[in-house]
Scaffold this active site. Structure first.
Site, PDB file in Angstrom:
ATOM      1  N   HIS F  43      13.443  60.513  33.145  1.00 33.84           N
ATOM      2  CA  HIS F  43      12.171  59.806  33.343  1.00 33.84           C
ATOM      3  C   HIS F  43      10.943  60.577  32.850  1.00 33.84           C
ATOM      4  O   HIS F  43       9.818  60.237  33.213  1.00 33.84           O
ATOM      5  CB  HIS F  43      12.000  59.429  34.818  1.00 33.84           C
ATOM      6  CG  HIS F  43      12.872  58.278  35.231  1.00 33.84           C
ATOM      7  ND1 HIS F  43      12.717  57.018  34.709  1.00 33.84           N
ATOM      8  CD2 HIS F  43      13.926  58.187  36.080  1.00 33.84           C
ATOM      9  CE1 HIS F  43      13.610  56.199  35.242  1.00 33.84           C
ATOM     10  NE2 HIS F  43      14.369  56.882  36.072  1.00 33.84           N
ATOM     11  N   ARG F  68      18.645  66.730  34.311  1.00 35.19           N
ATOM     12  CA  ARG F  68      19.029  65.334  34.457  1.00 35.19           C
ATOM     13  C   ARG F  68      18.874  64.680  33.096  1.00 35.19           C
ATOM     14  O   ARG F  68      17.757  64.381  32.678  1.00 35.19           O
ATOM     15  CB  ARG F  68      18.162  64.604  35.489  1.00 35.19           C
ATOM     16  CG  ARG F  68      18.607  63.133  35.621  1.00 35.19           C
ATOM     17  CD  ARG F  68      18.170  62.486  36.917  1.00 35.19           C
ATOM     18  NE  ARG F  68      16.764  62.187  36.955  1.00 35.19           N
ATOM     19  CZ  ARG F  68      16.160  61.533  37.940  1.00 35.19           C
ATOM     20  NH1 ARG F  68      16.871  61.109  38.989  1.00 35.19           N
ATOM     21  NH2 ARG F  68      14.885  61.299  37.917  1.00 35.19           N
ATOM     22  N   GLU F 147      23.296  55.213  42.620  1.00 28.71           N
ATOM     23  CA  GLU F 147      22.060  54.438  42.776  1.00 28.71           C
ATOM     24  C   GLU F 147      22.219  52.977  42.378  1.00 28.71           C
ATOM     25  O   GLU F 147      21.231  52.280  42.165  1.00 28.71           O
ATOM     26  CB  GLU F 147      20.946  55.093  41.958  1.00 28.71           C
ATOM     27  CG  GLU F 147      21.333  55.363  40.499  1.00 28.71           C
ATOM     28  CD  GLU F 147      20.268  56.177  39.747  1.00 28.71           C
ATOM     29  OE1 GLU F 147      19.092  56.158  40.147  1.00 28.71           O
ATOM     30  OE2 GLU F 147      20.622  56.822  38.743  1.00 28.71           O
ATOM     31  N   ASP F 173      16.189  53.712  42.799  1.00 31.77           N
ATOM     32  CA  ASP F 173      16.970  52.650  42.160  1.00 31.77           C
ATOM     33  C   ASP F 173      17.829  51.889  43.160  1.00 31.77           C
ATOM     34  O   ASP F 173      18.108  50.700  42.970  1.00 31.77           O
ATOM     35  CB  ASP F 173      17.827  53.230  41.021  1.00 31.77           C
ATOM     36  CG  ASP F 173      17.081  53.133  39.689  1.00 31.77           C
ATOM     37  OD1 ASP F 173      16.420  52.100  39.470  1.00 31.77           O
ATOM     38  OD2 ASP F 173      17.155  54.067  38.892  1.00 31.77           O
TER      39      ASP F 173
HETATM   40 MG   LIG Z   1      17.325  56.249  38.960  1.00 30.52          MG
END
Ligand SMILES: [Mg+2]
Ligand SMILES: [Mg+2]
Ligand SMILES: [Mg+2]
Ligand SMILES: [Mg+2]
Ligand SMILES: [Mg+2]
Ligand SMILES: [Mg+2]
Lengths: 234, 234, 234, 234, 234, 234
Positions: F43, F68, F147, F173
């Site tokens: 992200h 990640r 998620e 999520d």
């Molecule tokens: Mg996520």
């Protein structure tokens, strides 16, 4: 034929400023019929890496490339030349003394450009000192930008300085210096004309920035041969 | 044991120049038995970010790292030291006055290096002012590069300047300055020998660039202890 | 309302230093209630590209942004302003002469900032010269940082220099200059108080770096209005 | 003469991996007598910009350059070729189906490489579609790396796939796949020999990574012609 | 008014591709009268950082910006939207299934775009989940590029997919797919016409790349409303 | 003691996300008492170079660092580990099959991580294959992020997969997937509780993102041990 020779012969030359610090712009412009590109590190945020890669791009395409450093300091001139630029266009040369300093900074020798055999200009160590020095002397172009009142005051002395290949009139700053609002104001035109006339009389190549292609005609008549037209910004 | 101590003790030290502005080169060389790396921001297009990350890489690997800035200006020296370099190798120190200025620029105090508690060198705010000042004084190495005729003229005064940890002979520029074609020409060898002899007499560490490993022997005899061998370019 | 007006009105203003050369930090801080951000190119390794993009980020968010260049040289000031910064905070202004030079470097005109219509500050060629000049004069903030003994010696003359919008006390370097160990040492407090008092008497805005929010109260009493609190490093 | 032709003719070719994502490394290596460079975007953190500039550097120097993408996906292959690489070396080709997919991805046509006239490979719009397609077909090299047990199982089918110019044995991963500890273990040597033999029988060029120059002799005897020796890391 | 609304209303829209991965190009083009810019990460070497900063530049200038990712994978779409793009133009959508996958990837929800409150699109944590979701749904544009034979085969089903805001005809790849040499060849014109007609019948917005401004007239007649004209490369 | 061991022992661990792709953030956070940093390439727009340098910074400071990646593809996992990360936190693991694939991708061996002796993780060629393999197996942490609704459906099978060191609950999520508006909604709390309970029953470490320090207590009671608190964005 080098830019240096073409300037010396008084051939009309047309370049443009590169303002976007990205090599793709250089590569695209290298497909044009322009005679040279000027990487504008004075008024665009070029870092050394940008200059390095843009010079690489110009060389890859066989395009002549000149750097306008942020100032006339030794390290900026050295960096441009070590990276393999064909020359430098030094802004705000105000006196004959400054012109001599700039000329010296671009040449190896006492008080001049520091020597290294390791950069791109020396083929990354692939050429001997004598060869690198001779090639650099034969190729390196030094252009002094005249754009201040002091330069007008010291004009003949500046135009007599050896080691400067051409003089470039900074019409925007000249406009500011003369307290005018536009490059087309009479005092600016008069000053530009005066510089051209003096340069022609001194048999020194002279040129300037132009905003539109049609603007060259007027100044060709005054003896100017080196033009930088607009930029990649449009 | 710091580089500063090792230089002061006169231990033979061998480094190399890093010319490629990328930390991977530093990381790979950090696995060698070299005593130090010199990031060459004079003759290679290092930006501040490159210096920053290359210094980080050296610290990560426990390798000593010195920066050769493009010039001896305060801001370049401050930046190298704030980023955590072990020292600076300042090119073209021509007079005792310039040597004093360089020494001052590398030390906190009036007219010296500007203080900030925020950079890497101060553990990003993690150490107090007194601690940072003491650590910096104990660690920071200043090496003055001698490579001009003026430096030869002012040699004894330069060698007497306090705050310079070692003197580094720029043999390439000395060759240019002496009007020679090769570092092996007699006048260059004589000048290098003269600098070494004077440094030894003044009890100041001295060193130089060498192009081949075998070149050290000749100069060790003359008292040189600090050598920078070639570069990552080969 | 511009930063320039707000400073002139003596409004209390609170900013912070940005030490991480990445625009995301600017974007995140732009969501705060801070009055301005100061990109610290003196003590953090900002390259021109970083300044360029961080200034872009500040403008995108409507946040005021000032650059502290590595030194007071013309090219660094020009670059910050061409990229669209609201102003500059120039470190180590030592004399009235240096203050005048800094003020001049930030304004178009003889001996001043070089003019170009191409950079972001001129809407990439989208505004005419007169408009760009007027807008720049109305907006550009010049802050002189006082942090040396020489500045204390020349204080009244410095505070009388026109073209400086505010004076910023560099308490860390002042501590070093005064031979103290902490900003809270009496001689440092006395010197800071003296500068505040003199600035108030001269009707010139004054401010300083503070490490903790609570530190402002003491200096607001002394007349300070411009504060830079810590940095993004914490 | 293109790399594609030289591979097809079975000439012995020697390259090296570039692991440092910086164009200076490419420029320095381009002065060597190597036949090609392989930019290793699989095991070194090359971004697109790095590939772009490194390919530019190779082209500037007339050096052949191949990219090893992180995987065999269409977009990575397209990007390498659009930027002007001479070809791709695709890791972990496990089956004839995967080999066909890779070959297809590197060629314009249904299911193949997406077409654009704008990138460097198409002279930034300077060549027509037909010309760009023909030039690309004549020049683009596709090398499939065999390094998994599945590839050994499907060997003859893989070696029969059209559109693959050469097969490259990934000896390190083959060692891992065979449960061995060294490339010199007998099962690895046997597998490499088997691939060479099968390739020679199928009249397909084959090659491999070697760690030391002397390692080629053994495999030249087995019919290998394409060698990649070490990397810029040493 | 959002791009999404304007597309839905069938307004004629004109954009251009940005091929140089530098924000200055975006900033300069943002001063034009174009309706949108498309950052071409498919055929130009944009890294994430380039997309991030170019999107920032577009937002700073109030210019609409769409990203053409290298492929239709979830992570590339997520990244463009998290960075704050107005939408994505996904190349090579071949089937209704692929169109549905692309539409899903651009929307939060099961199997869709991963949620984070931290990126620029969510004001760096400044908006609540419900607000971010609603704003994203109201603003995000998904454009599916049709340029393969399979897409022609599945045309009506593709055009019926919900969640696609417009269809974009990739005329270059369609030319390749149809075995033609020019976009002006009859089979290509016929295919483009067929797609336009079907889109109009299905009441779905449709558009395409055009090389010259005059090329729009012909296709406006066929019902196309969304045009991307050339690129910053000229 | 490695992160892997500490996770296995069920020690409470606290990390944070790094969202600004700049190593200075890592260096500053490395001075904190956090147990680990997670570079969020899902992200935040991290390029490979950013990951590379941030991992270098973490290692320089002795801070544990996990990446990640944008997705669970082999090449992103390989790159993070080759650059020297301590592990990966893979988003959107939906099924036991996907969990097995992720575990495999992070380990050398058939179908697993490609082997190279050249990257930082292998000391740039400084360690032998057996040593590098053993060290990697002993150190590499694989965390699967749960998620999605599918993950809830396949929960017990997922929790039984070998080669996953911990499970990380993506509460944002999960909130979206469950059609809720806040992480504090009952269905989300119930789902998180269910995952914790199942993980504890299966004797597998489990953790999650938390927005505020005080949020840990509630989940420690449920058996969670691994927490990632906020990010450098605040
Ligand atoms: Mg996520
Ligand atoms: Mg000017
Ligand atoms: Mg200071
Ligand atoms: Mg020198
Ligand atoms: Mg296409
Ligand atoms: Mg392999």
């Amino acid at each position: 034929m080098t830019l240096k020779s073409r300037i010396a012969e008084g051939r009309p030359l047309l370049g443009t400023f590169v303002k976007t610090p990205h090599h793709a712009v250089v590569e695209v412009l290298a497909h044009s019929s322009l005679d040279l590109l000027v990487l504008d590190a004075e008024h665009a945020p070029f870092d050394r890496r940008d200059l390095d890669v843009c010079i690489l791009a110009a060389r890859a395409a066989g395009m002549v490339v000149v750097v306008r450093p942020a100032d006339g300091g030794h390290s900026a001139i050295l960096n441009a030349l070590d990276c393999g630029a064909d020359g430098v266009l030094v802004p705000h040369v105000r006196t004959a003394g400054e012109a001599r300093a700039v000329a010296q900074a671009a040449q190896f020798g006492p008080g001049g450009r520091g020597y290294a055999g390791s950069p791109r200009a020396a083929a990354y160590g692939g050429v001997a000192m004598a060869e690198h020095r001779a090639a650099s002397a034969a190729r390196t172009v030094v252009i002094a930008q005249l754009e201040d009142l002091e330069a007008l005051d010291d004009l003949d002395a500046i135009l007599a300085v050896e080691g400067i290949d051409a003089f470039f009139i900074g019409r925007a700053d000249l406009t500011v210096a003369l307290g005018c609002a536009s490059m087309d104001d009479a005092p600016v035109v008069a000053a530009v004309t005066r510089i051209c006339t003096a340069a022609v009389a001194a048999r020194r190549p002279v040129g300037m920035f132009i905003a539109r292609p049609g603007d060259t005609a007027q100044w060709v008549e005054q003896g100017a041969t080196l033009f930088v037209l607009g930029s990649d910004h449009g």
